[in-house]
Design an enzyme around this catalytic site. Structure first.
Site, PDB file in Angstrom:
ATOM      1  N   ASP A 104       5.076  -5.625   9.702  1.00  0.00           N
ATOM      2  CA  ASP A 104       6.041  -5.349  10.549  1.00  0.00           C
ATOM      3  C   ASP A 104       6.095  -6.117  12.015  1.00  0.00           C
ATOM      4  OD1 ASP A 104       7.139  -3.611   9.075  1.00  0.00           O
ATOM      5  OD2 ASP A 104       5.794  -1.921   9.890  1.00  0.00           O
ATOM      6  N   ARG A 154       0.850  -1.290   0.002  1.00  0.00           N
ATOM      7  CA  ARG A 154      -0.152   0.161   0.042  1.00  0.00           C
ATOM      8  C   ARG A 154       0.732   1.173   0.223  1.00  0.00           C
ATOM      9  NH1 ARG A 154      -4.491   0.700   4.465  1.00  0.00           N
ATOM     10  NH2 ARG A 154      -2.993   1.009   5.687  1.00  0.00           N
ATOM     11  N   THR A 194      -1.655   7.494  -0.577  1.00  0.00           N
ATOM     12  CA  THR A 194      -2.958   7.382  -1.409  1.00  0.00           C
ATOM     13  C   THR A 194      -3.522   6.042  -0.730  1.00  0.00           C
ATOM     14  OG1 THR A 194      -1.853   6.057  -2.826  1.00  0.00           O
ATOM     15  CG2 THR A 194      -1.819   8.050  -3.195  1.00  0.00           C
ATOM     16  N   ASP A 196       0.683  -2.673  12.226  1.00  0.00           N
ATOM     17  CA  ASP A 196       1.099  -3.153  10.936  1.00  0.00           C
ATOM     18  C   ASP A 196       1.529  -4.612  11.063  1.00  0.00           C
ATOM     19  OD1 ASP A 196       2.841  -3.785   8.700  1.00  0.00           O
ATOM     20  OD2 ASP A 196       2.932  -1.729   8.159  1.00  0.00           O
TER      21      ASP A 196
HETATM   22  C1  PRP Z   1      -1.113  -4.434   4.709  1.00  0.00           C
HETATM   23  C2  PRP Z   1      -1.734  -5.823   4.694  1.00  0.00           C
HETATM   24  C3  PRP Z   1      -2.648  -5.695   3.670  1.00  0.00           C
HETATM   25  C4  PRP Z   1      -3.094  -4.577   3.315  1.00  0.00           C
HETATM   26  C5  PRP Z   1      -4.236  -4.091   3.924  1.00  0.00           C
HETATM   27  O1  PRP Z   1       0.125  -4.884   3.757  1.00  0.00           O
HETATM   28  O2  PRP Z   1      -0.996  -6.938   5.110  1.00  0.00           O
HETATM   29  O3  PRP Z   1      -1.733  -6.529   2.540  1.00  0.00           O
HETATM   30  O4  PRP Z   1      -2.125  -3.874   4.207  1.00  0.00           O
HETATM   31  O5  PRP Z   1      -4.499  -2.759   3.460  1.00  0.00           O
HETATM   32  P1  PRP Z   1      -6.149  -2.404   2.493  1.00  0.00           P
HETATM   33  O6  PRP Z   1      -6.839  -3.436   2.830  1.00  0.00           O
HETATM   34  O7  PRP Z   1      -5.998  -1.110   2.679  1.00  0.00           O
HETATM   35  O8  PRP Z   1      -5.252  -2.621   1.056  1.00  0.00           O
HETATM   36  P2  PRP Z   1       1.017  -3.520   3.408  1.00  0.00           P
HETATM   37  O9  PRP Z   1       0.740  -2.895   2.073  1.00  0.00           O
HETATM   38  O10 PRP Z   1       1.303  -2.714   4.684  1.00  0.00           O
HETATM   39  O11 PRP Z   1       2.420  -4.289   2.798  1.00  0.00           O
HETATM   40  P3  PRP Z   1       3.566  -5.308   3.993  1.00  0.00           P
HETATM   41  O12 PRP Z   1       2.739  -6.409   4.447  1.00  0.00           O
HETATM   42  O13 PRP Z   1       4.361  -5.654   3.035  1.00  0.00           O
HETATM   43  O14 PRP Z   1       4.038  -4.511   4.911  1.00  0.00           O
HETATM   44  N1  URA Z   2      -2.476  -2.944   7.183  1.00  0.00           N
HETATM   45  C1  URA Z   2      -1.918  -3.679   8.238  1.00  0.00           C
HETATM   46  O1  URA Z   2      -1.073  -3.964   8.475  1.00  0.00           O
HETATM   47  N2  URA Z   2      -2.580  -2.871   9.220  1.00  0.00           N
HETATM   48  C2  URA Z   2      -3.717  -2.139   9.303  1.00  0.00           C
HETATM   49  O2  URA Z   2      -4.385  -2.038  10.319  1.00  0.00           O
HETATM   50  C3  URA Z   2      -4.232  -1.667   7.995  1.00  0.00           C
HETATM   51  C4  URA Z   2      -3.463  -2.279   6.930  1.00  0.00           C
END
Ligand code: PRP
Ligand code: URA
Length: 213
Positions: free
Chosen positions: A207, A108, A112, A204
């Site tokens: 993380d 994400r 945005t 997150d």
């Molecule tokens: C997080 C999570 C989802 C997404 C959810 O991933 O694991 O994939 O955000 O958000 P949304 O429903 O608003 O799209 P992130 O993009 O943070 O990537 P990461 O797991 O690599 O940290």
């Molecule tokens: N992605 C995450 O990991 N946590 C949230 O709460 C939203 C998006």
């Protein structure tokens, strides 16, 4: 299992799931305990999701005689969304060990909130498979909706989505974009904050799973 006002969402109503979601929410939970709680919840989600899978009869020879056994009719393909979805794979494979595993990399944009895809690898043709998308967080729904679009482009006709924490916003979006997709989850939270994080949520997920805070 329990129903909510969302017809596309099945909430796993199980005391062990409630206990482990609390472990995930706790800001003091270290990554190791976070990962093992994700794995346990994932196994319980896998049991629920696989409950109605079709089986076919086959003959099996025990040490004593020939009898009837069963095997799954359809190939199952698990598709974790990188990174956080990786944490759910082990728990699903514990329950569905013959599943194939594809991967979709989505990140994400922090401003945005739109997802950008950076990786895609699944079996080429998903038409005859039962596809289970894995991502612990359903926030705006942008990432999972895009992932499902791509699975459908590869022919997927039967796709389900397993998450751990869902938001109402995400459930509405998936229902609008993909009314055929059932979502299974361990918690339904209040909503999103101004940065697109689920509240109360767990922070997150990527993380916290990989210790990159
Ligand atoms: C997080 C999570 C989802 C997404 C959810 O991933 O694991 O994939 O955000 O958000 P949304 O429903 O608003 O799209 P992130 O993009 O943070 O990537 P990461 O797991 O690599 O940290
Ligand atoms: N992605 C995450 O990991 N946590 C949230 O709460 C939203 C998006």
């Amino acid at each position: 299992m329990s129903n909510t006002k969302f017809s596309n969402f099945i909430l796993l109503n199980h005391p062990l799931v409630k206990k482990d979601v609390t472990v995930l929410r706790n800001v003091n939970t270290p990554s190791e305990s976070f990962r093992s709680a994700v794995r346990r919840i994932s196994s319980l989600l896998a049991v629920e999701i696989s409950k109605n899978m079709k089986v076919t009869k086959l003959e099996v020879r025990t040490p004593l005689e020939l009898t009837i056994g069963f095997e799954l009719v359809q190939q199952v393909v698990l598709v974790p969304v990188l990174r956080a979805g990786l944490g759910m794979v082990g728990g699903f494979l514990d329950i569905i060990p013959d599943a194939k595993v594809g991967h979709i990399g989505l990140q994400r944009n922090e401003e945005t909130l739109k997802p950008k895809q950076y990786y895609y690898k699944t079996p080429k043709n998903l038409r005859l498979s039962k596809v289970i998308l894995l991502d612990p967080m359903l926030a705006t729904g942008g990432s999972s909706s895009q992932a499902i679009n791509n699975l459908k482009k590869r022919g997927s006709k039967e796709c389900m989505f397993a998450c751990i924490v869902a938001s109402p916003e995400g459930l509405y979006k998936i229902k609008k974009d993909h009314p055929d997709v059932k979502i299974f989850g361990a918690a339904l939270d209040r909503g999103l904050n101004e940065w697109g994080y689920i509240v109360p949520g767990l922070g997150d997920a990527g993380d916290r799973t990989f210790g990159t805070l």
